[in-house]
Design an enzyme around this catalytic site. Structure first.
Site, short mmCIF file in Angstrom:
data_model
loop_
_atom_site.label_atom_id
_atom_site.label_comp_id
_atom_site.label_asym_id
_atom_site.label_seq_id
_atom_site.Cartn_x
_atom_site.Cartn_y
_atom_site.Cartn_z
N ASP A 1 -0.54 4.62 8.42
CA ASP A 1 -0.53 4.19 6.79
C ASP A 1 -1.70 5.03 6.60
O ASP A 1 -2.71 4.34 6.64
CB ASP A 1 -0.12 3.09 6.56
CG ASP A 1 0.03 2.97 4.73
OD1 ASP A 1 -0.12 4.17 4.51
OD2 ASP A 1 0.61 2.02 4.47
N LYS B 1 -4.43 7.79 -4.50
CA LYS B 1 -5.87 7.39 -4.86
C LYS B 1 -6.52 8.71 -4.70
O LYS B 1 -7.50 8.99 -5.59
CB LYS B 1 -5.99 6.54 -3.67
CG LYS B 1 -5.23 5.37 -3.27
CD LYS B 1 -4.65 4.19 -4.27
CE LYS B 1 -3.60 3.73 -3.43
NZ LYS B 1 -3.36 2.36 -4.00
N TRP C 1 -1.01 -5.00 4.05
CA TRP C 1 -0.54 -4.91 2.60
C TRP C 1 0.53 -5.82 2.46
O TRP C 1 1.60 -5.44 3.29
CB TRP C 1 -0.22 -3.49 2.50
CG TRP C 1 -0.11 -3.20 1.32
CD1 TRP C 1 -0.47 -3.62 -0.28
CD2 TRP C 1 1.00 -2.14 0.76
NE1 TRP C 1 0.15 -2.92 -1.15
CE2 TRP C 1 1.21 -1.94 -0.78
CE3 TRP C 1 2.07 -1.18 1.49
CZ2 TRP C 1 1.98 -0.97 -1.43
CZ3 TRP C 1 2.98 -0.58 0.76
CH2 TRP C 1 2.91 -0.50 -0.87
C1 LMR Z 1 -2.36 -1.94 -3.69
O1 LMR Z 1 -2.68 -2.42 -2.44
O2 LMR Z 1 -3.08 -2.78 -4.59
C2 LMR Z 1 -2.17 -0.71 -3.86
O3 LMR Z 1 -1.62 0.04 -2.43
C3 LMR Z 1 -0.88 -0.57 -4.90
C4 LMR Z 1 0.12 -1.04 -4.51
O4 LMR Z 1 1.16 -0.51 -4.81
O5 LMR Z 1 0.08 -2.43 -4.34
#
Ligand code: LMR
Length: 397
Positions: free
Chosen positions: A212, A247, A130
């Site tokens: 996570d 979510k 992420w």
């Molecule tokens: C995402 O990856 O789109 C979600 O986890 C929302 C975010 O805050 O980025």
């Protein structure tokens, strides 16, 4: 005197949330936002769950104060997090749960805790991960590195590469960031067998897992999605787990999450909790009440819990259906490109294999917004717009 703010450089837009800002400003009537990880129904709305509405009704009638919560949040909420995440796999008194504003809040508290309490350690993140993960740990001053995750075919897990990096490059005591399920951004998860091998390396190298766990319930179901986490916990008596109810309860804007610290003893958990509280106090003082109350109200009521589970299952099943429909539609429109691999991916996201140039073209020509890495939010697709989406993808391939 010169103006102090005159020479400030404009920061680039956020890799994920910045796209929604651009989407909102786009006048294309066919536009489609498949960027941020948010569930949408067929009409394109992010619905409030009925169980949430019912819980809010109850709260409206019974809530007696808007006074501060304790620094570490509500004890009822903490018990719910413990049950959902750990089941009965870890004795309760070894887990310190701290309620945080979203999973991101939990990650930042984890990062601050690491900087002050584990100053020698590095955090190892999957490549890719992420986009906000490296940003959070860098902002907190925690050194990070990456381990191999995505295989060269860009559609599967490079388990051997992952285990090899952790074995050969991580130092004992380092932190390893693992996605509990529904890997973001790839949707590629380890199998239960793979998790056993990951857990063995965690044990062998004495790594501290930071799991996570933001998508529980979106992969194979609430309990099944905890398999990896629980396998790892069976091989180590210390861990950090960051959870989010954005979510699975659809509580995005209520900012409701937690960091749970698993310690080797109750005394260790108590001391560590005091340091987590320090990190909270210097960040945002104490957590917001409302989202946590909703979760605790639902989970303390059997009927509401059953309703929530049904609603979550319906979201999960719909995402799977959209995934299948996309793959099916691409068979006829995709100029021979095979997207079957999407069926092996789990959760909201899929790594489509689209290049940054193709992603740019989709945005400019068709008003279709996906993240630069090629990550598609499957949960944002719609059955009625599937043909348009697939034809647009095909035209940039
Ligand atoms: C995402 O990856 O789109 C979600 O986890 C929302 C975010 O805050 O980025």
């Amino acid at each position: 005197m010169s103006h102090r703010f005159s020479n400030i450089e404009t920061a680039p837009p956020d890799a994920i949330l910045g796209l929604t800002e651009a989407f909102n400003a786009d006048s294309n009537p066919d536009k489609l936002n498949l960027s941020v990880g948010v569930y949408k129904d067929e009409s394109g709305k992010t619905p409030i769950l009925q169980s949430v509405k019912a819980a809010e009704k109850k709260i409206l009638e019974t809530e007696a104060t808007k006074g501060y919560l304790p620094i570490d949040g509500s004890p009822d909420y903490a018990a719910d997090v413990r049950n959902l995440v750990f089941g009965d796999t870890v004795p309760q008194d070894r887990v310190a749960v701290v309620q945080t504003p979203g999973g991101t809040g939990g990650l930042r508290v984890a990062a601050d805790f690491m900087r002050t309490q584990l100053p020698q350690v590095k955090i190892w993140m999957p490549n890719p991960t992420w986009a906000n993960h490296p940003a959070i740990f860098t902002a907190a001053g925690v050194p990070s590195d990456t381990y191999r995750y995505l295989a060269d075919d860009r559609t599967s897990l490079d388990l051997d590469g992952m285990l090899q990096t952790l074995r050969e490059s991580a130092s004992p005591g380092d932190v390893v960031l693992l996605h509990g399920c529904c890997h973001n951004p790839t949707g590629i998860d380890p199998t239960p067998e793979d998790w056993k091998q990951i857990a063995a390396v965690v044990q062998e190298k004495q790594l501290l897992p930071l799991i996570d766990f933001a998508y529980q319930g979106f992969g194979d179901g609430i309990e099944a999605d905890a398999t990896g986490l629980r396998t790892v916990l069976a091989h180590t008596d210390e861990a950090l787990v960051c959870t989010s109810f954005s979510k699975n309860f659809g509580l995005y804007s209520e900012r409701v999450g937690a960091i749970s610290l698993v310690a080797a003893s109750a005394a260790d958990a108590t001391a560590a909790r005091s340091q987590l509280k320090r990190a909270v106090r210097t960040n945002y003082s104490n957590p917001p009440r409302h989202g946590g109350s909703i979760v605790a109200t639902i989970l303390s009521d059997e009927a509401l819990t059953a309703q929530w589970k049904e609603e979550l299952e319906a979201m999960r099943v719909r995402i799977t259906r959209l995934r299948e429909q996309f793959v099916e539609t691409m068979k006829t429109t995709g100029k021979g490109h095979d997207f079957e691999f999407l069926l092996r991916q789990k959760g909201m996201f899929s790594y489509s294999g689209l290049t940054p140039m193709q992603v740019d073209e989709l945005k400019a020509k068709y008003g279709i917004y996906i993240v630069g890495s090629g990550r598609i939010n499957v949960a944002g697709m719609s059955e009625t717009k599937m043909q348009y989406f697939c034809e647009s993808v095909a035209s940039v391939l």
